[in-house]
Motif scaffolding. Structure first.
Motif, PDB file in Angstrom:
ATOM      1  N   ARG A 230     -12.452 -17.216   1.189  1.00 30.76           N
ATOM      2  CA  ARG A 230     -13.514 -17.338   2.104  1.00 30.76           C
ATOM      3  C   ARG A 230     -13.388 -15.962   3.017  1.00 30.76           C
ATOM      4  N   ILE A 231     -14.371 -15.994   4.104  1.00 37.02           N
ATOM      5  CA  ILE A 231     -14.421 -14.740   4.799  1.00 37.02           C
ATOM      6  C   ILE A 231     -13.145 -14.302   5.578  1.00 37.02           C
ATOM      7  N   HIS A 232     -12.391 -15.112   6.224  1.00 34.51           N
ATOM      8  CA  HIS A 232     -11.183 -14.763   6.804  1.00 34.51           C
ATOM      9  C   HIS A 232     -10.130 -14.564   5.906  1.00 34.51           C
ATOM     10  N   GLU A 233     -10.001 -15.124   4.753  1.00 34.85           N
ATOM     11  CA  GLU A 233      -9.030 -14.805   3.787  1.00 34.85           C
ATOM     12  C   GLU A 233      -9.303 -13.379   3.047  1.00 34.85           C
ATOM     13  N   ARG A 234     -10.486 -13.043   2.806  1.00 39.61           N
ATOM     14  CA  ARG A 234     -10.900 -11.740   2.496  1.00 39.61           C
ATOM     15  C   ARG A 234     -10.462 -10.681   3.361  1.00 39.61           C
ATOM     16  N   LEU A 235     -10.603 -10.881   4.886  1.00 41.04           N
ATOM     17  CA  LEU A 235     -10.347 -10.022   5.828  1.00 41.04           C
ATOM     18  C   LEU A 235      -8.831  -9.755   5.826  1.00 41.04           C
ATOM     19  N   VAL A 236      -7.974 -10.969   5.688  1.00 39.34           N
ATOM     20  CA  VAL A 236      -6.315 -10.805   5.637  1.00 39.34           C
ATOM     21  C   VAL A 236      -6.030 -10.044   4.482  1.00 39.34           C
ATOM     22  N   ALA A 237      -6.408 -10.447   3.142  1.00 36.14           N
ATOM     23  CA  ALA A 237      -6.328  -9.807   2.032  1.00 36.14           C
ATOM     24  C   ALA A 237      -6.675  -8.385   2.090  1.00 36.14           C
ATOM     25  N   GLY A 238      -7.860  -8.164   2.586  1.00 31.10           N
ATOM     26  CA  GLY A 238      -8.521  -6.651   2.297  1.00 31.10           C
ATOM     27  C   GLY A 238      -7.775  -5.855   3.218  1.00 31.10           C
ATOM     28  N   SER A 239      -7.337  -6.215   4.469  1.00 32.95           N
ATOM     29  CA  SER A 239      -6.628  -5.471   5.514  1.00 32.95           C
ATOM     30  C   SER A 239      -5.286  -5.186   4.998  1.00 32.95           C
ATOM     31  N   LEU A 240      -4.716  -6.107   4.320  1.00 33.85           N
ATOM     32  CA  LEU A 240      -3.207  -5.830   3.889  1.00 33.85           C
ATOM     33  C   LEU A 240      -3.292  -4.899   2.779  1.00 33.85           C
ATOM     34  N   ALA A 241      -4.234  -5.079   1.756  1.00 32.66           N
ATOM     35  CA  ALA A 241      -4.296  -4.286   0.563  1.00 32.66           C
ATOM     36  C   ALA A 241      -4.537  -2.778   1.039  1.00 32.66           C
ATOM     37  N   GLY A 242      -5.369  -2.625   2.160  1.00 33.11           N
ATOM     38  CA  GLY A 242      -5.818  -1.224   2.608  1.00 33.11           C
ATOM     39  C   GLY A 242      -4.864  -0.673   3.268  1.00 33.11           C
ATOM     40  N   ALA A 243      -3.903  -1.409   3.974  1.00 32.14           N
ATOM     41  CA  ALA A 243      -2.778  -0.835   4.542  1.00 32.14           C
ATOM     42  C   ALA A 243      -1.686  -0.258   3.582  1.00 32.14           C
ATOM     43  N   ILE A 244      -1.709  -1.164   2.530  1.00 33.04           N
ATOM     44  CA  ILE A 244      -0.646  -0.816   1.349  1.00 33.04           C
ATOM     45  C   ILE A 244      -1.287   0.653   0.625  1.00 33.04           C
ATOM     46  N   ALA A 245      -2.367   0.548   0.523  1.00 36.03           N
ATOM     47  CA  ALA A 245      -3.122   1.757  -0.116  1.00 36.03           C
ATOM     48  C   ALA A 245      -2.702   2.971   0.615  1.00 36.03           C
ATOM     49  N   GLN A 246      -3.290   2.786   2.049  1.00 38.73           N
ATOM     50  CA  GLN A 246      -3.219   3.939   2.820  1.00 38.73           C
ATOM     51  C   GLN A 246      -1.779   4.483   3.043  1.00 38.73           C
ATOM     52  N   SER A 247      -0.672   3.650   3.028  1.00 42.86           N
ATOM     53  CA  SER A 247       0.327   3.992   3.441  1.00 42.86           C
ATOM     54  C   SER A 247       1.041   4.571   1.911  1.00 42.86           C
ATOM     55  N   SER A 248       0.574   4.509   0.781  1.00 38.27           N
ATOM     56  CA  SER A 248       0.893   5.246  -0.356  1.00 38.27           C
ATOM     57  C   SER A 248       0.410   6.545  -0.440  1.00 38.27           C
ATOM     58  N   ILE A 249      -0.920   6.832  -0.069  1.00 37.97           N
ATOM     59  CA  ILE A 249      -1.630   7.872  -0.232  1.00 37.97           C
ATOM     60  C   ILE A 249      -1.600   8.659   0.897  1.00 37.97           C
ATOM     61  N   TYR A 250      -1.025   8.225   2.055  1.00 41.61           N
ATOM     62  CA  TYR A 250      -1.114   8.976   3.542  1.00 41.61           C
ATOM     63  C   TYR A 250      -0.809  10.362   3.578  1.00 41.61           C
ATOM     64  N   PRO A 251       0.175  10.779   2.805  1.00 42.68           N
ATOM     65  CA  PRO A 251       0.262  12.304   2.681  1.00 42.68           C
ATOM     66  C   PRO A 251      -0.769  13.093   2.340  1.00 42.68           C
ATOM     67  N   MET A 252      -1.780  12.495   1.458  1.00 38.43           N
ATOM     68  CA  MET A 252      -2.819  13.305   1.044  1.00 38.43           C
ATOM     69  C   MET A 252      -3.752  13.239   2.148  1.00 38.43           C
ATOM     70  N   GLU A 253      -3.833  12.366   2.909  1.00 35.71           N
ATOM     71  CA  GLU A 253      -4.923  12.262   3.994  1.00 35.71           C
ATOM     72  C   GLU A 253      -4.382  13.589   5.158  1.00 35.71           C
TER      73      GLU A 253
END
Length: 496
Positions: free
Chosen positions: A306-329
């Motif tokens: 559902r929408i709110h579940e996608r938002l939670v899962a997507g935000s957490l996945a985005g935070a994990i991905a950004q944390s992993s590649i942030y030095p490249m940013e």
């Protein structure tokens, strides 16, 4: 699937009609989710009232979960308590824990419109009837192959073809109106405007089993690389304006391009693009894997969240991905801001930052970057779903598929709204990434930098570089779409 249960009850004809329908086994059947009555008409309303009374087992004028469980069981339909609770929650406008007759009517009429749209999508011949060939074609589009004999059995087994539609609706419902939207949804999700903070895409079970999911990701990555390269001059100009523009240094678009070309030639317009393209692959892969794992923790037992579940899962996945590649940013920002001859390449830039500023320099601006994920992803997802559903409710007449250009427009507008909401945080992040490279510059925090910008430049200062950022949206979306569609053909991705 839950909604179709009630529509079966409304659409089912009386026993004599059922006998007549089952006797004509080979003839194609007509489908009408309203059971032959005009939706909203008096005959149809009488059918709904009769069904309501049948389900209202305790005769209190309202349908609770227990009423639905007992009533549907009497009709030979067995559903779990969780499924029935979703029916009540979806239609309960006054939040009293049950459906009165008007809420019941509104809920069913809303779903019947969806059934009509799905039926028209299944009715390939536009003759108001569904035959075995059309069932075979529709299921083939979903990746399910059946024989003509099996399709005939479906028609024989159902006394009214609206039951066929009700049976197919669960297979057609990807997050809102159907798998018809799924393939176009993939191309909307690969919009690449330089900020990869969107909620990850949903893949069907069949796509995961056949390996189509990685082809979609590769096509999306390739489209993002081409799109970012083509719009790199605007992206570098945005970074320069975010860091250097002020009231005393009012950098305009033409002046910014002139300054870049004068300092380093036309080639300098693409500074920072190499690392920006390289980070697509690890970021997309980490986000996809994290999203799939988090879905299992926050999601229900349904294939589509559902929408709110996608938002939670997507935000957490985005935070994990950004944390992993942030030095490249950080490297991307430093490479975009560098002067001619300052660094010989990405590795040289990384070595010098590590030697002069330490490991902490690779995480400057990390906090505002993480905070920006939630408003960007949340608003992007909410606006996209709202616009798409509003279009379907108002304009969808002959198909449950709004078409690629409608979804592209919805995606462009939602991405723009998401960027507007998170842009001040993105600007502060970029300034913090750049601040450490200035010798003698004081250590700044996110809150102190916000206060400094508001005090010296006003609220407008938080949106420096917004113009070139928006200028690249339409070309980025267009290029992403064209390249994605061509890469899909090259990689053999099946289009529905």
């Amino acid at each position: 699937m839950v909604s179709s249960v009630l529509c079966r009850c409304v659409a089912s004809p009386p026993p004599d009609a059922a006998t007549a329908a089952s006797s004509s086994a080979s003839s194609p059947a007509s489908v009408d989710p309203c059971g032959g009555a005009v939706c909203g008409g008096p005959d149809h309303r009488l059918r709904l009232w009769s069904l309501f009374q049948t389900l209202d087992v305790n005769r209190d004028g309202g349908l609770c979960v227990n009423d639905l469980a007992v009533g549907l069981r009497r009709l030979g339909l067995h559903r779990t308590e969780g499924e029935l609770r979703k029916i009540v929650q979806a239609g309960d406008k006054d939040l009293d824990g049950q459906l009165d007759f008007e809420e019941f009517v509104h809920y069913l009429q809303d779903h019947e419109k969806k059934l009509r749209l799905v039926f028209k999508s299944l009715d390939k011949k536009n003759d108001g009837r569904i035959d075995a060939q059309e069932i075979m074609q529709s299921l083939r589009d979903l990746g399910v192959k059946i024989s003509e004999q099996q399709a005939e059995k479906i028609l024989k087994r159902k006394t009214h073809t609206s039951l066929v539609v009700a049976m197919l609706v669960p297979r057609l419902q990807a997050p809102s109106l159907g798998v018809h939207l799924q393939s176009v949804s993939h191309c909307v999700q690969i919009f690449d405007v330089g900020e990869n903070l969107t909620v990850p895409d949903e893949f069907t079970v069949e796509e995961r089993q056949t390996g189509m999911w990685w082809r979609h990701l590769v096509a999306g990555g390739g489209a993002g690389a081409v799109s970012r390269t083509c719009t790199a001059p605007l992206d570098r100009l945005k970074v320069l304006m975010q860091v250097h523009a002020s009231r005393s240094n009012n950098m305009c678009i033409v002046g910014g391009f002139t300054q870049m070309i004068r300092e380093g030639g036309a080639k300098s317009l693409w500074r920072g693009n190499g690392i920006n393209v390289l980070k697509i692959a690890p970021e997309s892969a980490i986000k996809f894997m994290a999203y799939e794992q988090i879905k299992r923790l926050v999601g229900s037992d349904q294939e589509t969240l559902r929408i709110h579940e996608r938002l939670v899962a997507g935000s957490l996945a985005g935070a994990i991905a950004q944390s992993s590649i942030y030095p490249m940013e950080v490297l991307k920002t430093r490479m975009a801001l560098r002067k001619t001859g300052q660094y010989s390449g990405m590795l040289d830039c990384a070595r010098k930052i590590l030697a002069r500023e330490g490991m902490a320099a690779f995480y400057k601006g990390y906090v505002p970057n993480m905070l920006g994920i939630i408003p960007y992803a949340g608003i992007d997802l909410a606006v996209y779903e709202t616009l798409k559903n509003a279009w379907l409710q108002r304009y969808a007449v002959n198909s449950a598929d709004p078409g690629v250009f409608v979804l592209l427009a919805c995606g462009t507008m939602s991405s723009t709204c998401g960027q507007l909401a998170s842009y001040p945080l993105a600007l502060v992040r970029t300034r913090m990434q750049a601040q450490a490279s200035i010798e003698g510059a004081p250590e700044v925090t996110m809150s102190s930098l916000f206060r400094q910008i508001l005090r010296t430049e006003g609220a407008f200062g938080l949106y420096r570089g917004l113009a070139p950022n928006f200028m690249k949206v339409i070309p980025a979306v267009s290029i992403s779409y064209v390249v994605y569609e061509n890469l899909k053909i090259t990689l053999g991705v099946q289009s529905r």
